[in-house]
Design a protein around this motif. Structure first.
Motif, PDB file in Angstrom:
ATOM      1  N   THR A   1      17.762 -42.956  30.589  1.00 18.58           N
ATOM      2  CA  THR A   1      18.510 -41.415  30.312  1.00 18.58           C
ATOM      3  C   THR A   1      20.054 -42.041  30.353  1.00 18.58           C
ATOM      4  N   ASP A   2      20.410 -42.546  31.153  1.00 16.27           N
ATOM      5  CA  ASP A   2      21.730 -42.653  30.779  1.00 16.27           C
ATOM      6  C   ASP A   2      22.166 -43.713  30.035  1.00 16.27           C
ATOM      7  N   PRO A   3      22.918 -42.677  29.224  1.00 17.41           N
ATOM      8  CA  PRO A   3      23.426 -43.175  27.825  1.00 17.41           C
ATOM      9  C   PRO A   3      23.994 -44.576  27.676  1.00 17.41           C
ATOM     10  N   THR A   4      24.699 -45.344  28.819  1.00 17.05           N
ATOM     11  CA  THR A   4      25.563 -46.661  28.763  1.00 17.05           C
ATOM     12  C   THR A   4      24.117 -47.474  28.680  1.00 17.05           C
ATOM     13  N   HIS A   5      22.823 -47.487  28.788  1.00 15.68           N
ATOM     14  CA  HIS A   5      21.724 -48.282  29.384  1.00 15.68           C
ATOM     15  C   HIS A   5      21.663 -48.584  27.868  1.00 15.68           C
ATOM     16  N   PRO A   6      21.465 -50.221  27.777  1.00 15.71           N
ATOM     17  CA  PRO A   6      21.218 -50.887  27.137  1.00 15.71           C
ATOM     18  C   PRO A   6      19.783 -50.497  25.770  1.00 15.71           C
ATOM     19  N   ALA A   7      18.685 -50.113  26.590  1.00 13.60           N
ATOM     20  CA  ALA A   7      17.477 -49.264  25.898  1.00 13.60           C
ATOM     21  C   ALA A   7      17.812 -47.920  25.613  1.00 13.60           C
ATOM     22  N   HIS A   8      18.705 -47.186  25.882  1.00 12.69           N
ATOM     23  CA  HIS A   8      19.440 -45.554  25.642  1.00 12.69           C
ATOM     24  C   HIS A   8      18.671 -45.732  23.961  1.00 12.69           C
ATOM     25  N   GLY A   9      19.618 -46.347  22.823  1.00  7.02           N
ATOM     26  CA  GLY A   9      19.080 -45.790  21.469  1.00  7.02           C
ATOM     27  C   GLY A   9      17.543 -46.223  21.265  1.00  7.02           C
ATOM     28  N   TYR A  10      17.305 -47.475  22.067  1.00 11.44           N
ATOM     29  CA  TYR A  10      16.172 -47.769  21.500  1.00 11.44           C
ATOM     30  C   TYR A  10      15.327 -46.479  22.463  1.00 11.44           C
ATOM     31  N   MET A  11      15.131 -46.368  23.257  1.00 15.90           N
ATOM     32  CA  MET A  11      14.219 -45.111  23.767  1.00 15.90           C
ATOM     33  C   MET A  11      14.646 -43.376  23.055  1.00 15.90           C
ATOM     34  N   LEU A  12      15.553 -43.157  22.862  1.00 15.89           N
ATOM     35  CA  LEU A  12      15.931 -42.362  22.072  1.00 15.89           C
ATOM     36  C   LEU A  12      14.984 -42.392  20.214  1.00 15.89           C
ATOM     37  N   SER A  13      14.976 -43.716  19.658  1.00 15.65           N
ATOM     38  CA  SER A  13      14.987 -43.392  18.284  1.00 15.65           C
ATOM     39  C   SER A  13      13.247 -43.561  18.426  1.00 15.65           C
ATOM     40  N   ARG A  14      12.916 -44.628  19.552  1.00 14.71           N
ATOM     41  CA  ARG A  14      11.313 -44.378  19.398  1.00 14.71           C
ATOM     42  C   ARG A  14      10.614 -43.317  20.033  1.00 14.71           C
ATOM     43  N   TYR A  15      10.996 -42.498  20.710  1.00 15.90           N
ATOM     44  CA  TYR A  15      10.717 -40.781  20.662  1.00 15.90           C
ATOM     45  C   TYR A  15      10.250 -40.335  19.557  1.00 15.90           C
ATOM     46  N   ALA A  16      11.435 -40.440  19.024  1.00 14.34           N
ATOM     47  CA  ALA A  16      12.044 -40.045  17.469  1.00 14.34           C
ATOM     48  C   ALA A  16      10.918 -40.279  16.850  1.00 14.34           C
ATOM     49  N   ARG A  17      10.662 -41.115  16.225  1.00 15.03           N
ATOM     50  CA  ARG A  17       9.307 -41.727  15.859  1.00 15.03           C
ATOM     51  C   ARG A  17       7.814 -41.245  15.958  1.00 15.03           C
ATOM     52  N   VAL A  18       7.673 -41.193  17.202  1.00 20.55           N
ATOM     53  CA  VAL A  18       6.885 -41.725  17.377  1.00 20.55           C
ATOM     54  C   VAL A  18       6.482 -39.863  17.689  1.00 20.55           C
ATOM     55  N   ARG A  19       7.006 -38.815  18.110  1.00 16.20           N
ATOM     56  CA  ARG A  19       6.998 -37.158  17.498  1.00 16.20           C
ATOM     57  C   ARG A  19       7.074 -37.404  16.525  1.00 16.20           C
ATOM     58  N   ALA A  20       7.701 -37.579  15.136  1.00 18.63           N
ATOM     59  CA  ALA A  20       7.882 -37.694  13.669  1.00 18.63           C
ATOM     60  C   ALA A  20       6.316 -37.944  13.430  1.00 18.63           C
ATOM     61  N   GLU A  21       5.793 -39.628  14.162  1.00 18.99           N
ATOM     62  CA  GLU A  21       4.485 -39.555  13.434  1.00 18.99           C
ATOM     63  C   GLU A  21       3.562 -39.076  14.135  1.00 18.99           C
ATOM     64  N   LEU A  22       4.011 -38.030  15.203  1.00 19.74           N
ATOM     65  CA  LEU A  22       2.426 -37.587  15.873  1.00 19.74           C
ATOM     66  C   LEU A  22       2.607 -36.199  15.089  1.00 19.74           C
ATOM     67  N   THR A  23       3.727 -35.288  14.672  1.00 23.76           N
ATOM     68  CA  THR A  23       3.989 -34.726  13.770  1.00 23.76           C
ATOM     69  C   THR A  23       3.065 -34.666  12.821  1.00 23.76           C
ATOM     70  N   GLY A  24       3.344 -35.870  11.979  1.00 18.46           N
ATOM     71  CA  GLY A  24       2.876 -36.424  10.683  1.00 18.46           C
ATOM     72  C   GLY A  24       0.712 -35.457  10.656  1.00 18.46           C
ATOM     73  N   ALA A  25       0.632 -36.545  11.921  1.00 19.08           N
ATOM     74  CA  ALA A  25      -0.749 -36.911  11.853  1.00 19.08           C
ATOM     75  C   ALA A  25      -1.717 -35.180  11.743  1.00 19.08           C
ATOM     76  N   PHE A  26      -0.875 -34.625  13.061  1.00 15.76           N
ATOM     77  CA  PHE A  26      -1.272 -33.289  13.740  1.00 15.76           C
ATOM     78  C   PHE A  26      -1.374 -32.135  12.196  1.00 15.76           C
ATOM     79  N   SER A  27       0.086 -32.940  11.385  1.00 11.99           N
ATOM     80  CA  SER A  27       0.019 -31.570  10.206  1.00 11.99           C
ATOM     81  C   SER A  27      -1.265 -31.902   9.309  1.00 11.99           C
ATOM     82  N   ASP A  28      -1.325 -32.980   9.071  1.00  4.96           N
ATOM     83  CA  ASP A  28      -2.464 -34.010   8.024  1.00  4.96           C
ATOM     84  C   ASP A  28      -4.214 -33.015   9.029  1.00  4.96           C
TER      85      ASP A  28
END
Length: 180
Positions: free
Chosen positions: A96-123
């Protein structure tokens, strides 16, 4: 990678050291640095490895409908020693600290998972399997929040939380068995 997973899951990224990873793996620190020139690259490799295992499983089951694929993914939630769960919970909090090395990774992972789940629920919605008063994006957000919360609770008290069962129950609340 296994040694790094264990060190980071117990100590987190900030407190985990390459020296501790090397010791756990029975290697010299220089050997670890030869393969992973920085602690950040080692962390990302550990995270990518876990994601790849999940992707391989999902890719091996292309014939599943969205609801079956989601339930199958929940059933694959298998971390008997809590190592990945601990890593994920610790790193998510640290990142959650923007300076953490995994910050960008976690942001993109959450966005990807959210998009995938939204797609599954849309189906599921298209197939008449999602309750009519729930939007696919709301279902995705609620499931992600529940999943994260249950994982955290399972770390605190593994005997009192059945993550798979609660997730399956929640999916059954959100969905219907037959098309409307």
């Amino acid at each position: 990678m296994e040694a790094a997973l264990e060190v980071f899951s117990v100590s987190g990224y900030n407190r985990g050291s390459l020296r501790a990873v090397a010791e756990r793996a029975g290697l010299a620190e220089a050997t670890v640095l030869h393969h992973f020139p920085t602690k950040e690259k080692l962390l990302i490799a550990v995270l990518d490895n876990r994601e790849e295992l999940v992707r391989e499983y999902l890719g091996a089951n292309p014939a599943l409908d969205a609801r079956s694929a989601l339930l199958s993914t929940i059933d694959r939630e298998d971390d008997p020693h809590g190592t990945y769960t601990a890593l994920f919970c610790r790193l998510t909090a640290e990142a959650t600290d923007p300076t953490h090395p995994a910050h960008g990774y976690m942001l993109s992972r959450y966005a990807r998972v959210r998009a995938e789940l939204t797609g599954a629920f849309s189906d599921m919605s298209r197939d008449g399997q999602l309750r009519h008063n729930i939007t696919p994006s709301s279902a995705a957000n609620m499931l992600m929040a529940l999943w994260d919360g249950l994982l955290l609770q399972s770390l605190l008290d593994p005997e009192s939380v059945d993550v798979r069962r609660r997730l399956r129950e929640f999916v059954s609340i959100l969905t219907t068995d037959a098309p409307r």
